[in-house]
Design an enzyme around this catalytic site. Sequence first.
Site, PDB file in Angstrom:
ATOM      1  N   ASP A  52       2.380  32.001 -23.510  1.00 38.15           N
ATOM      2  CA  ASP A  52       2.534  32.170 -22.054  1.00 38.15           C
ATOM      3  C   ASP A  52       1.401  33.043 -21.505  1.00 38.15           C
ATOM      4  O   ASP A  52       1.308  33.267 -20.292  1.00 38.15           O
ATOM      5  CB  ASP A  52       3.923  32.710 -21.690  1.00 38.15           C
ATOM      6  CG  ASP A  52       4.228  34.050 -22.332  1.00 38.15           C
ATOM      7  OD1 ASP A  52       3.384  34.560 -23.098  1.00 38.15           O
ATOM      8  OD2 ASP A  52       5.313  34.592 -22.063  1.00 38.15           O
ATOM      9  N   SER A  53       0.496  33.486 -22.407  1.00 37.47           N
ATOM     10  CA  SER A  53      -0.739  34.129 -21.943  1.00 37.47           C
ATOM     11  C   SER A  53      -1.565  33.149 -21.114  1.00 37.47           C
ATOM     12  O   SER A  53      -2.523  33.560 -20.450  1.00 37.47           O
ATOM     13  CB  SER A  53      -1.555  34.650 -23.135  1.00 37.47           C
ATOM     14  OG  SER A  53      -1.722  33.640 -24.114  1.00 37.47           O
ATOM     15  N   ASP A  91       5.531  29.025 -26.427  1.00 38.48           N
ATOM     16  CA  ASP A  91       6.317  30.130 -25.869  1.00 38.48           C
ATOM     17  C   ASP A  91       7.364  29.624 -24.889  1.00 38.48           C
ATOM     18  O   ASP A  91       7.058  28.817 -24.005  1.00 38.48           O
ATOM     19  CB  ASP A  91       5.393  31.086 -25.091  1.00 38.48           C
ATOM     20  CG  ASP A  91       4.945  32.264 -25.930  1.00 38.48           C
ATOM     21  OD1 ASP A  91       5.636  32.608 -26.917  1.00 38.48           O
ATOM     22  OD2 ASP A  91       3.889  32.842 -25.597  1.00 38.48           O
ATOM     23  N   GLU A 190       3.465  42.594 -32.136  1.00 36.31           N
ATOM     24  CA  GLU A 190       2.328  42.871 -31.245  1.00 36.31           C
ATOM     25  C   GLU A 190       2.191  44.368 -30.994  1.00 36.31           C
ATOM     26  O   GLU A 190       3.154  45.046 -30.616  1.00 36.31           O
ATOM     27  CB  GLU A 190       2.526  42.110 -29.909  1.00 36.31           C
ATOM     28  CG  GLU A 190       1.383  42.339 -28.938  1.00 36.31           C
ATOM     29  CD  GLU A 190       1.332  41.334 -27.789  1.00 36.31           C
ATOM     30  OE1 GLU A 190       2.106  40.347 -27.799  1.00 36.31           O
ATOM     31  OE2 GLU A 190       0.513  41.540 -26.875  1.00 36.31           O
TER      32      GLU A 190
END
Length: 272
Positions: A52-53, A91, A190
């Site tokens: 979803d980046s 995502d 992350e």
Amino acid sequence: MSVAKKEYKRITVKSLVDMKSRGEKISMLTAYDYTMAKIVDGAGIDVILVGDSASNVMAGHETTLPITLDHMIYHASSVVRAIDRALVVVDLPFGTYQSDPKEALRSAIRIMKESGGHAVKMEGGKEIKESIKRILNAGIPVMGHLGLTPQSIYKFGTYTVRAKEEQEAKQLKEDALMLEKAGCFALVLEKIPAKLAKEVAKSVNIPVIGIGAGNGVDGQVLVTHDMVGMTHEFNPRFLRRYMNLYEEMTNAFSQYGKDVKSGDFPNDKEQY
Ligand code: KIV
């Protein structure tokens, strides 16, 4: 640990678990479109993440929150058309799985049916356990995501390293075990301390893929546009830039502009 190499025709969730048990590190990069996915897959990267980046990288939003399920399906279906070997993980975007397990399942089914992706990724631990279980029960593989979870950025208030304090680190370790027990096939960690990430990777049998989580995990993921230097304003310590495409592309575009203005392009050989 020795690195055994085995050629996989097609990467599956099982091949990733196999890689971990043989001590072979897993490579993962993002892609959001056909052309980039073709290059990443052709280079032999094991997992392509339709992250979803895309909300930041493709659409220019400040956060990942605005991207919709329809957008993710569009990006993922473009990626799936390009790949021969990589596992494609997609995502689930913000707001499509947090409210209740039934909605989460509907969202995951849309991703699998409409994009052809092979698995979904979801951010969070115990608070989304029931949604994860519901999706797994439908036969859809789930990758977890703990540590810095950008969909919760307004809760954190900052993109700095997570789980430095004991209480948050303890919760993260418990969540990792819960995700494995629930049936997730892998886990992204992350931006957490390398020591903690290594500990988590050792405590579970599923592969742990790190981004800003050090070298003691089972694989690494980066955002492709960052690692090839197409973006240039985002400079976290964990990012290794393999190219400076921002500069190279700027030079190419600028030269093209000059060539058009001067009449140099096209030349005799570049026309019919
Ligand atoms: O959306 C994304 O690109 C991600 C990676 C940073 C892991 O979730």
